[in-house]
Design an enzyme around this catalytic site. Sequence first.
Site, PDB file in Angstrom:
ATOM      1  N   ALA A 116      52.836 -15.368   2.261  1.00 14.07           N
ATOM      2  CA  ALA A 116      52.350 -13.950   2.527  1.00 14.07           C
ATOM      3  C   ALA A 116      51.974 -13.032   1.307  1.00 14.07           C
ATOM      4  CB  ALA A 116      53.698 -13.229   3.193  1.00 14.07           C
ATOM      5  N   GLY A 141      50.607 -14.370  -1.744  1.00 16.14           N
ATOM      6  CA  GLY A 141      49.321 -14.716  -2.265  1.00 16.14           C
ATOM      7  C   GLY A 141      49.430 -16.334  -2.304  1.00 16.14           C
ATOM      8  N   LYS A 142      48.651 -16.943  -3.378  1.00 16.70           N
ATOM      9  CA  LYS A 142      48.313 -18.253  -3.533  1.00 16.70           C
ATOM     10  C   LYS A 142      48.810 -18.690  -4.798  1.00 16.70           C
ATOM     11  CE  LYS A 142      44.999 -18.805   0.189  1.00 16.70           C
ATOM     12  NZ  LYS A 142      43.487 -19.077   0.369  1.00 16.70           N
ATOM     13  N   ASP A 182      65.575 -13.732  -2.866  1.00 15.54           N
ATOM     14  CA  ASP A 182      64.580 -14.272  -1.949  1.00 15.54           C
ATOM     15  C   ASP A 182      65.095 -16.024  -2.292  1.00 15.54           C
ATOM     16  OD1 ASP A 182      62.960 -14.978   0.161  1.00 15.54           O
ATOM     17  OD2 ASP A 182      61.094 -14.868  -1.171  1.00 15.54           O
TER      18      ASP A 182
END
Length: 710
Positions: free
Chosen positions: A247, A249-250, A359
């Site tokens: 979600a 980015g890459k 996270d």
Amino acid sequence: MDINLIKQYINSSLPNDKESLIQYYGQLKQILNALSDKEQQQLLNNNGKISEQQQLSIENNYKVIGSIEEKMKSIEHLFNNLDVSDSNNNNSTSPVFISLDNQNTVNNNNNNNNNNNNNNNNNNNNNNNSLAPTVILDNNDNKKTAEIILPDHHNNTPQQQPEQQVQQQQVQQQQQVQQQQQQPEQQQQHLTEEQIQKQQQSQASIQQAIANMGEKKRSSSRHSGPPEIPPEEIKFDVKTDLLGGGAYGKVYKATCRGKKVAVKVPKKQTLSESELKSFKNEVEIMKQIFHPNVVLCLGACTKPGKVMIVSELMQTDLEKLIHSSEVEPPPLYERMKMCLDAALGINWLHGICNIIHRDLKLANLMISKDKTVKIGDFGFSQVIKTGTTLSDQKGPKGTALYMAPEVMMKHEFNEKADVYSFGLILYEMATCEELFPEYSEIDPFYDAICNKKLRPPIPDSFPKSLKTLIQKCWDHDPNKRPSFNEVTQRMNEVLTDTAISGLDAAMFWKYNFIKPESESVPWNEFVYKLSSVVNLPTQVLSPLAQLFVSQSYEEEIGGVVTMERFDLMNKWFGNFFNSKYGPAILYEMIELLKKRWFHFDISRDISEKRLRGRPENTFLLRLSANDPIKTPFTISKTKGSKPTHKRVSREDVQINEIKQFPMGYKFTVPLDGNELVFGSITQMVEELHRIGNLSIPCPITEIKVPYLTD
């Protein structure tokens, strides 16, 4: 802060490159400031009155503070000399470090500025975060995840130092360097002989580290915030170099200044002022952490349209490794070692850096080429003061599947939220199953976790230590969850239980060797403990080093016994801790080592190479890794000029058979349609040799035999 963890860090060897050494110095400075603030606050809270126990704690902390200051001053002195030398050549001044005396003033000023700006930051967060939290349900073929994202997710932003203040610090530091150079003899007079020797040893180790840095010296000007990397120096192809994405980015494989790196590229490239602060905060958090189990941040680019984070390149992540449909996951023991790596990294974040990751999940646990697991992706991470809590006023942030119930319910939380996430990671790594596959919507999932307190079912086959740790980590009450310092200690017991299958063998290892980093033990220590348990002299047991010592550790003095190798010995030869059969098993092992035909645990391929070109019925006996309990041995021999292989099976004997089989086992080998049974391996080989089935023992060398295809 964990004093023992800090002591380990202070006593650790210095990094071999300048950039890492500077980061190491910065980490020492942060620890020093935190410890000093802690002692002052404790005195203020008690109005100067402290108990004997508190006095001992304070004295211990001051000793640690002294050790930190001594190491920092040594680094400063050597770097200052290096910089003065360079400045004479380049006609420029660029001091690397600020003296401790001056730095204390700067830190006090910065602390005041930070305290004044905290409220402003909180207000800015409230004003800028006007967007509602976004729930993202990712239903891929391989993985189903739910992520809750907020645009602005950082509360703590590093303060910039004014340029005038930096210049003043540089002048003060240069003056200090000159004083140090002019008065070395006066300083030496105040030191004892022991202190001088200790200082010389410390400086020698640091000089050795600096010697490995290379001749080219990077710019040493100090600045706060992430190191800026020009976008043209970060080279990658968006089509062929993609490593993954989500979600946010890459991530791409790239090259930066000749080094292969990973580049995280956010989807949103035009950032507001608050978003840019959040981005820089993520990089700054990563820059503060120097630990072998945390991904190393190398820098960032903040140019609009070219926003990127550059970090060390990793091979893959745990999610791809565990849930791949193409490759079998590693054995349970290796998976638990990976979990221990992750726990060590998180323990460092909590204990030294006061950082909550927020996270933790398999996708954010990266794997290097040497199979080391490192913590990555600090997009939601926050700095938290010891003993305080945080709260998400506008909605929880993180990945829902791993999110602690108190975070999901918007209650106050602390570092124990990461412990909850680790409990689910531990379960997922142990079972290799996806978490909560029955849920695809956030509302029923919320009800199950927060209201019904549901957790995945733990298989009964799990070792008790693993089951207990998982349950403690994901306890609904954060106060009942262990700290990561305790988690790392319990993980050592989990490793023992997963590495060593035999109950007696596992108890032997736990009782004698379980401690931090207890995956291996020196042979001399091992044989001494083994001797005391089996009541045999160490001189008798000493030949067993050929079996027990791991080949990868032979270069170490005396060798090392790993848990994995110890477990294999117990599987191949049986329970040598048994009071009835143990001595007979150990003597059988020693007798095998005298035989020319015993070739240890070589592979089938190597055995065939050794047998090539040998006379008929030339043979060798080797240990088999396919099923070391049921078929621990294999006889390989030449037959019709080709190598053949027969497995030797083993089974427990009945009580009425003990006299016939003194080792507690009977060994069976097939021969001409029949099964021959023996009481020991040496007895079996001798009988097969007597009847002509086996003839010449195979040497360990190979004969070069040409083939038509050669």
